[in-house]
Design a protein around this motif. Structure first.
Motif, PDB file in Angstrom:
ATOM      1  N   LEU A 198      15.465  58.455 122.389  1.00  0.00           N
ATOM      2  CA  LEU A 198      15.612  57.306 121.738  1.00  0.00           C
ATOM      3  C   LEU A 198      14.858  56.281 121.571  1.00  0.00           C
ATOM      4  CD1 LEU A 198      18.970  56.439 124.921  1.00  0.00           C
ATOM      5  CD2 LEU A 198      19.002  57.502 122.302  1.00  0.00           C
ATOM      6  N   TYR A 199      14.011  55.667 122.532  1.00  0.00           N
ATOM      7  CA  TYR A 199      12.805  55.020 121.551  1.00  0.00           C
ATOM      8  C   TYR A 199      12.223  55.414 119.722  1.00  0.00           C
ATOM      9  CZ  TYR A 199       8.578  52.371 120.644  1.00  0.00           C
ATOM     10  OH  TYR A 199       7.419  51.965 120.876  1.00  0.00           O
ATOM     11  N   TRP A 200      11.785  56.541 120.506  1.00  0.00           N
ATOM     12  CA  TRP A 200      10.967  57.388 118.571  1.00  0.00           C
ATOM     13  C   TRP A 200      12.121  57.643 118.285  1.00  0.00           C
ATOM     14  CZ3 TRP A 200       6.290  57.744 118.641  1.00  0.00           C
ATOM     15  CH2 TRP A 200       6.013  58.854 117.453  1.00  0.00           C
ATOM     16  N   HIS A 201      13.192  57.168 118.418  1.00  0.00           N
ATOM     17  CA  HIS A 201      14.328  57.926 117.666  1.00  0.00           C
ATOM     18  C   HIS A 201      14.804  56.057 116.344  1.00  0.00           C
ATOM     19  CE1 HIS A 201      15.403  61.519 117.649  1.00  0.00           C
ATOM     20  NE2 HIS A 201      15.831  61.398 118.880  1.00  0.00           N
ATOM     21  N   PHE A 202      14.069  55.618 117.223  1.00  0.00           N
ATOM     22  CA  PHE A 202      14.641  53.992 117.210  1.00  0.00           C
ATOM     23  C   PHE A 202      13.324  54.203 115.797  1.00  0.00           C
ATOM     24  CE2 PHE A 202      15.734  49.893 116.786  1.00  0.00           C
ATOM     25  CZ  PHE A 202      14.428  48.822 117.067  1.00  0.00           C
ATOM     26  N   LYS A 214      21.867  57.775 106.342  1.00  0.00           N
ATOM     27  CA  LYS A 214      20.157  58.356 106.881  1.00  0.00           C
ATOM     28  C   LYS A 214      20.324  57.809 108.967  1.00  0.00           C
ATOM     29  CE  LYS A 214      16.104  58.917 104.972  1.00  0.00           C
ATOM     30  NZ  LYS A 214      15.242  57.993 104.135  1.00  0.00           N
ATOM     31  N   ALA A 215      20.460  56.250 109.269  1.00  0.00           N
ATOM     32  CA  ALA A 215      20.600  55.557 109.878  1.00  0.00           C
ATOM     33  C   ALA A 215      21.238  55.769 111.297  1.00  0.00           C
ATOM     34  CB  ALA A 215      20.215  53.828 110.014  1.00  0.00           C
ATOM     35  N   VAL A 216      22.565  56.068 110.046  1.00  0.00           N
ATOM     36  CA  VAL A 216      24.061  56.323 111.215  1.00  0.00           C
ATOM     37  C   VAL A 216      23.863  57.716 111.081  1.00  0.00           C
ATOM     38  CG1 VAL A 216      26.325  56.388 110.854  1.00  0.00           C
ATOM     39  CG2 VAL A 216      25.543  54.799 109.623  1.00  0.00           C
ATOM     40  N   LEU A 217      23.297  58.371 111.085  1.00  0.00           N
ATOM     41  CA  LEU A 217      23.417  59.798 111.418  1.00  0.00           C
ATOM     42  C   LEU A 217      22.272  60.466 112.602  1.00  0.00           C
ATOM     43  CD1 LEU A 217      23.293  61.616 108.022  1.00  0.00           C
ATOM     44  CD2 LEU A 217      24.707  62.338 109.157  1.00  0.00           C
ATOM     45  N   VAL A 218      20.450  59.589 112.033  1.00  0.00           N
ATOM     46  CA  VAL A 218      20.223  59.478 113.571  1.00  0.00           C
ATOM     47  C   VAL A 218      20.715  58.709 114.481  1.00  0.00           C
ATOM     48  CG1 VAL A 218      18.011  58.801 114.369  1.00  0.00           C
ATOM     49  CG2 VAL A 218      17.854  59.353 111.793  1.00  0.00           C
ATOM     50  N   ILE A 219      21.189  57.728 114.403  1.00  0.00           N
ATOM     51  CA  ILE A 219      22.563  57.549 115.831  1.00  0.00           C
ATOM     52  C   ILE A 219      22.900  57.915 116.278  1.00  0.00           C
ATOM     53  CG2 ILE A 219      23.886  55.736 116.429  1.00  0.00           C
ATOM     54  CD1 ILE A 219      22.448  53.857 114.846  1.00  0.00           C
ATOM     55  N   LEU A 220      24.053  58.929 115.537  1.00  0.00           N
ATOM     56  CA  LEU A 220      25.089  59.469 116.179  1.00  0.00           C
ATOM     57  C   LEU A 220      24.516  60.964 116.768  1.00  0.00           C
ATOM     58  CD1 LEU A 220      28.093  59.004 113.153  1.00  0.00           C
ATOM     59  CD2 LEU A 220      27.927  57.964 115.785  1.00  0.00           C
ATOM     60  N   GLU A 238      14.580  45.022 120.514  1.00  0.00           N
ATOM     61  CA  GLU A 238      13.811  45.271 119.051  1.00  0.00           C
ATOM     62  C   GLU A 238      14.215  45.396 117.885  1.00  0.00           C
ATOM     63  OE1 GLU A 238      10.968  45.507 119.777  1.00  0.00           O
ATOM     64  OE2 GLU A 238      10.288  47.845 121.231  1.00  0.00           O
ATOM     65  N   ILE A 239      15.656  45.643 118.300  1.00  0.00           N
ATOM     66  CA  ILE A 239      16.403  45.638 116.658  1.00  0.00           C
ATOM     67  C   ILE A 239      16.415  43.900 116.176  1.00  0.00           C
ATOM     68  CG2 ILE A 239      18.882  45.315 115.671  1.00  0.00           C
ATOM     69  CD1 ILE A 239      20.277  47.092 116.961  1.00  0.00           C
ATOM     70  N   MET A 240      16.461  43.310 117.229  1.00  0.00           N
ATOM     71  CA  MET A 240      16.304  41.356 116.721  1.00  0.00           C
ATOM     72  C   MET A 240      15.060  41.213 116.513  1.00  0.00           C
ATOM     73  SD  MET A 240      19.626  40.939 116.866  1.00  0.00           S
ATOM     74  CE  MET A 240      18.879  39.237 116.335  1.00  0.00           C
ATOM     75  N   PHE A 241      13.971  42.671 117.301  1.00  0.00           N
ATOM     76  CA  PHE A 241      12.524  40.612 116.773  1.00  0.00           C
ATOM     77  C   PHE A 241      12.285  42.073 115.407  1.00  0.00           C
ATOM     78  CE2 PHE A 241       8.553  40.074 118.365  1.00  0.00           C
ATOM     79  CZ  PHE A 241       7.686  41.035 118.143  1.00  0.00           C
ATOM     80  N   THR A 244      10.827  64.479 110.929  1.00  0.00           N
ATOM     81  CA  THR A 244      10.972  66.218 110.887  1.00  0.00           C
ATOM     82  C   THR A 244      10.686  65.572 112.979  1.00  0.00           C
ATOM     83  OG1 THR A 244      10.018  66.359 109.181  1.00  0.00           O
ATOM     84  CG2 THR A 244       9.986  68.068 110.943  1.00  0.00           C
ATOM     85  N   SER A 245      10.096  64.717 113.206  1.00  0.00           N
ATOM     86  CA  SER A 245       9.294  64.332 114.357  1.00  0.00           C
ATOM     87  C   SER A 245      10.076  63.821 115.456  1.00  0.00           C
ATOM     88  CB  SER A 245       8.589  63.055 114.646  1.00  0.00           C
ATOM     89  OG  SER A 245       8.659  62.127 114.481  1.00  0.00           O
ATOM     90  N   SER A 246      11.095  62.695 114.769  1.00  0.00           N
ATOM     91  CA  SER A 246      12.486  62.591 115.230  1.00  0.00           C
ATOM     92  C   SER A 246      13.515  63.830 115.913  1.00  0.00           C
ATOM     93  CB  SER A 246      13.589  61.652 114.480  1.00  0.00           C
ATOM     94  OG  SER A 246      13.755  60.896 114.778  1.00  0.00           O
ATOM     95  N   PHE A 247      13.294  65.386 114.885  1.00  0.00           N
ATOM     96  CA  PHE A 247      13.476  66.584 115.031  1.00  0.00           C
ATOM     97  C   PHE A 247      13.274  67.261 115.838  1.00  0.00           C
ATOM     98  CE2 PHE A 247      15.519  70.177 113.958  1.00  0.00           C
ATOM     99  CZ  PHE A 247      15.144  71.474 114.178  1.00  0.00           C
ATOM    100  N   THR A 248      11.518  67.348 115.625  1.00  0.00           N
ATOM    101  CA  THR A 248      11.083  67.725 116.889  1.00  0.00           C
ATOM    102  C   THR A 248      11.676  67.176 118.576  1.00  0.00           C
ATOM    103  OG1 THR A 248       9.360  66.758 116.936  1.00  0.00           O
ATOM    104  CG2 THR A 248       9.630  69.185 115.675  1.00  0.00           C
ATOM    105  N   MET A 249      11.656  65.810 117.949  1.00  0.00           N
ATOM    106  CA  MET A 249      11.938  64.998 119.737  1.00  0.00           C
ATOM    107  C   MET A 249      12.350  65.320 120.043  1.00  0.00           C
ATOM    108  SD  MET A 249      10.421  63.152 121.661  1.00  0.00           S
ATOM    109  CE  MET A 249      11.460  63.290 123.286  1.00  0.00           C
ATOM    110  N   ALA A 250      14.315  65.467 119.079  1.00  0.00           N
ATOM    111  CA  ALA A 250      15.694  65.528 119.916  1.00  0.00           C
ATOM    112  C   ALA A 250      15.837  67.440 120.042  1.00  0.00           C
ATOM    113  CB  ALA A 250      16.397  65.661 118.701  1.00  0.00           C
ATOM    114  N   MET A 251      14.968  67.940 119.158  1.00  0.00           N
ATOM    115  CA  MET A 251      14.734  69.509 120.035  1.00  0.00           C
ATOM    116  C   MET A 251      14.206  69.432 121.475  1.00  0.00           C
ATOM    117  SD  MET A 251      16.046  71.208 118.153  1.00  0.00           S
ATOM    118  CE  MET A 251      15.513  73.080 118.797  1.00  0.00           C
ATOM    119  N   GLY A 252      12.906  68.673 122.008  1.00  0.00           N
ATOM    120  CA  GLY A 252      12.361  68.352 122.487  1.00  0.00           C
ATOM    121  C   GLY A 252      13.427  68.013 123.640  1.00  0.00           C
TER     122      GLY A 252
END
Lengths: 251, 102, 554
Positions: free
Chosen positions: A228-232, B54-60, A48-51, A91-99
């Motif tokens: 992981l996918y969601w955070h990406f 910000k990206a680094v924080l999310v990744i780490l 995905e990064i490369m895409f 915030t959704s990343s936060f809630t996902m991590a909390m999930g």
């Protein structure tokens, strides 16, 4: 190589074949399965990064070539909506991590709540994107669909821009390059939104499964890997927001 | 010797997550504010720097890479490296075109 | 040549083991819904062979047209379509999946001592994606194909042709994901599913080669995907990304396209090099010289392969400084490939060499790949490239490395592992003859093209100046010989399925875990997970093993 540990296990125990129902037969232990699927998700994220990389390359080139057009065109984006979207997604990343945490702590109720919040925030993001896209459509700023440079050759005709930025009119050939900006805007945010839609669908599936207790019995690999996918997807937006919305907002 | 899951039972606490969320939101506010200030060529640099942080924080932390194996860290590094090669070497062509011939 | 290391069981009493991956289940659905990496490998083998013959037929048409200086067999537009489809089919539907999807899929888990790949269902998905892509490509061909060359150069492909760029582009997009998932699967398997004792430096070099190729598949192919998406968007919506009238740069496409397509050539050749390592070691009864160097050179090729793509663009308008940098880096990338050739040569030195068919193909590889590789250096030197690019010199160069190199390696591997996959031996004499015919035909076909290129004959033209005719006729004559050489294996390999000698577990007396199981293997590969307690290519260990009995089921 850094990963020189070899998966060893007791052949005797393998003989007895006592493993959880969710362990696939080609894996020797559930630990091996979790390691493998986690690593597989990371490799998928690399693709995905490369895409997205191709699009970022195009963006950087054309922003460098047509800076005035990019500045003027970016003023068409509303910082309010963009900023709000950024808030929602972070915030959704936060809630996902909390999930994921809830699944690790085997708290089913918390997990369902977190996944639902993530789901709702994601939907909110898409809703705002719809509002933004519709505005672009109405102002004829969609490449290929009767694209109009009027807002840029004659900024006075666009009251919001006039009020906020007092942009100077662009010369005609620089104004045509705003279409490139909008192509990049739609391609990058569109590709991003597509990934969000897929993520939200999977979230829906996970909420149903979570309510049935699928992830709070110790087998949370699916939730972790989806996280992981969601955070990406969040990280992509973290870059899209300043690159598309915040090129230059000063006079 | 049975190898456990990569996440070696290090469970990141909600407090950490909350701290990271706060940092991310602050970064967002900062980057919006910075775009209203004219710092010439520094503007894009600052914007990218904030985004990278910000990206680094999310990744780490959100993606647990800080607590993951070397392999995971290497994988992330490989992705970033290849991305930078694509962007960097392509842009190098575009930037050096203006230098003309030898 | 009468000496051979082939060691078969007593044919009077030997039989194919009753329980094996082929006999385990019957019926079409058991194949179409399989998650067994070996069955998926066979599915791929059938599919890529089909596409190989489509690509080969297109090649025959090209060579027929080029018998005469005029464009008389077909219209020039049609000729453009023929060579474009030949390239697309051969690159994306044959060469890229050839060794990894067939031999890699079949043997990677077995060589590692694993029961399957890490993600068996994703493996099946890969094959379905390949088939969908194939159907799309076939449809596109039937509907008229594309005439842009396999390289889809903009703005020709986006603004000037009326052919099926979008369908073909989408076909390649889907095929790309097939490749990505295969590579992803391999990387996870190699990292996470090695048997006890199987350290990185005890793995067969075949695995190292696939590891390197898989890294390229995972990191490079997505960039091709986005390049194709942009071409489709440009053609449909008219976004302007490659359109100079709207401020776009056509060269951007080429950067994105070649960022994948250069690593793609290493994706194609590395697995073949892995095969050659196995074959040369087995048929000289000697461990590969400089194992570590060969292993690391595979990874080095993968890494450096990402830094050189613009050597395909020297004359296209990139900056002079880019030309310089990419030319220098191209010199670097040749080094690891050369290291391998040296190591194989030193493996042969003082080995007990025999000349079974796989070894004949391996020798062909070493000579032809060396020539192809060296001519690559001529092309990497930007000064000479300016004169040689877009001529038949390029065509000859890449056919030497891809056909003389990769295809020979594929045939070497196919013959080497055929007994393991099927339990049968193919007839040796005719297969050696086919190898010889292929080698002779190949040289007659493609060596004249080097000369044509230096004389100035451009590529991708249906007509040419009359003074080039003799060499073209020679090339076509060679192609007809080459065709015979490629058709023969179809017949005798299929024949061998019913009438070939029973191979037994280890007809070549090779090392490697896959040779310590029955032929054909069990679905689960091993009755119990092996423990690796010796180095790779340890022929002494093999001697000690022969004293013990190797169990087979049924």
């Amino acid at each position: 190589m850094s990963d020189s540990t070899v998966i060893t296990y007791d052949a005797q125990a393998g003989e007895e074949h006592e493993h959880p129902s969710y362990q696939r037969h080609h894996f020797e232990t559930i630990g091996q399965q979790n390691d493998a699927t986690n690593f597989a998700m990371w490799l998928f994220l690399l693709t995905e990064i490369m895409f997205f990389g191709g699009l970022f390359t195009a963006y950087l080139i054309y922003r460098n070539w047509y800076y005035p057009a990019f500045v003027a065109a970016s003023h068409q984006l509303d910082i309010f909506w963009g900023g709000l979207n950024t808030l929602l997604l972070i915030t959704s990343s936060f809630t996902m991590a909390m999930g994921v945490w809830s699944a690790e702590m085997r708290k089913q109720g918390a997990l369902v709540l977190c996944l639902t919040l993530t789901f709702v925030l994601g939907l909110g993001f898409l809703g705002i994107k719809t509002i933004e896209y519709r505005e672009k459509f109405e102002k004829h700023h969609v490449p290929g669909l009767h694209y109009s440079v009027q807002s840029f050759t004659n900024p006075a005709s666009d009251p919001e821009i006039e009020r906020e930025y007092r942009d100077k009119p662009l010369p005609p050939d620089m104004a045509t390059h705003t279409e490139l900006y909008f192509f990049l805007y739609f391609a990058m945010t569109g590709m991003h939104a597509l990934h969000m839609i897929i993520g939200i669908c999977i979230l829906g599936f996970m909420i149903v499964r979570a309510r049935a207790g699928a992830y709070t019995g110790g087998h949370l690999a699916f939730v972790e890997n989806f996280g992981l996918y969601w955070h990406f997807v969040d990280i992509v937006w973290i870059f899209l927001f300043p690159l598309l919305y915040l090129i230059s907002r000063h006079q | 010797m049975s190898e456990h899951s990569e996440h070696e039972h290090h469970i990141v606490s909600p407090k950490t997550y909350l701290a990271i969320l706060t940092a991310l939101l602050a970064g967002t506010a900062l980057t919006i504010a910075a775009s209203y200030v004219d710092m010439g060529p520094l503007n894009p640099i600052i914007a990218l720097a904030i985004a990278c942080t910000k990206a680094v924080l999310v990744i780490l932390f959100f993606m647990h890479v800080k607590y993951s194996t070397k392999l995971t860290k290497l994988t992330v590094g490989a992705g970033v490296f290849t991305f930078l090669i694509l962007v960097g070497m392509t842009l190098a062509d575009y930037f050096t075109r203006a230098w003309g011939r030898w | 040549m009468s000496e051979t290391i082939v060691s078969l069981p007593d044919q009077e009493t030997a039989s194919i083991p009753k329980m094996n991956y082929l006999s385990k289940e019957n019926g079409l659905l058991s194949w179409l819904l399989t998650s067994d990496h070996k069955r998926i490998a066979i599915l791929y083998l059938i599919s890529i062979s089909f596409f190989f013959f489509i690509g080969g037929s297109l090649a025959a048409l090209i060579r027929l047209e080029l018998l005469t200086p005029q464009s008389d067999l077909m219209a020039t537009d049609t000729y453009n379509k023929v060579f474009s489809m030949h390239g697309i089919v051969m690159v994306f539907f044959f060469l890229v999946p050839s060794v990894p999807a067939t031999l890699g899929n079949f043997f990677l888990p077995m060589m590692l001592g694993a029961k399957d790949l890490a993600l068996p269902k994703v493996n099946l998905l890969s094959w379905y994606l390949y088939m969908v892509a194939g159907v799309l490509a076939l449809y596109s061909m039937a509907a008229g194909g594309v005439d842009t060359g396999w390289t889809f150069t903009t703005p020709l492909s986006t603004h000037y042709v009326n052919t099926h760029v979008i369908t073909t582009g989408m076909a390649i997009f889907v095929a790309g994901f097939s490749s990505i998932f295969t590579g992803l699967n391999f990387i996870v398997t190699i990292h996470k599913m090695r048997a006890p004792g199987m350290t990185w430096f005890r793995m067969p070099l075949f695995i190292w080669a696939h590891y390197a190729a898989s890294i390229l598949m995972v990191l490079g192919t997505p960039v091709l995907a986005i390049a194709l998406v942009l071409v489709v968007l440009e053609r449909t919506v008219g976004i302007g990304v490659f359109d100079p009238a709207k401020g776009g740069d056509p060269l951007l496409f080429q950067h994105l396209f070649w960022f994948y397509s250069h690593p793609a050539v290493y994706i194609m050749i590395l697995p073949g090099m892995g095969v050659i390592s196995e074959v040369i070691s087995t048929f000289s009864r000697k461990r590969v010289f400089g194992y570590t160097a060969v292993a690391f050179s595979s990874v080095a090729i993968a890494v450096f392969g990402f830094f050189v793509w613009a050597h395909h663009m020297f004359i296209m308008g990139i900056s002079s400084y880019s030309v310089l940098v990419f030319s220098l880096l191209t010199m670097l990338v040749a080094v690891p490939s050369a290291i391998k050739i040296f190591n194989w040569a030193f493996t042969l030195y003082k080995g007990s060499i025999t000349f079974e068919t796989p070894m004949l193909y391996a020798f062909g590889f070493m000579g032809l790949f060396t020539i192809g590789g060296m001519t690559g250096v001529f092309l990497g030197t930007s000064g000479t490239d300016i004169h040689l690019t877009e001529t038949y010199f390029i065509v000859a160069h890449f056919h030497f490395v891809m056909v003389g190199g990769m295809l020979m390696a594929f045939l070497a591997g196919l013959h080497f592992w055929w007994p393991k996959m099927t339990g049968r031996m193919y007839p040796e004499k005719i297969s050696q003859l086919a190898a010889l015919i292929t080698f002779i035909g190949f040289n007659f076909t493609f060596f004249p093209q080097f000369i044509l290129g230096t004389l100035g004959m451009p590529r991708r033209y249906a007509s040419y100046p009359a003074e080039f005719q003799v060499l073209n006729v020679l090339s076509t004559a060679g192609a007809s010989i080459l065709g015979v050489g490629y058709l023969l294996p179809v017949f005798y390999l299929l024949w061998s399925l019913k009438y070939g000698a029973i191979a037994g577990e280890n007809p070549w007396q090779a090392t490697g875990l896959e040779w310590q199981t029955q032929s054909p293997p069990l679905t689960e590969n091993f009755t119990e997970i092996p423990v690796m307690d010796h180095e790779a290519y340890d022929y002494e260990w093999l001697e000690r093993q022969k004293e013990k009995e190797v169990p087979s089921v049924g």
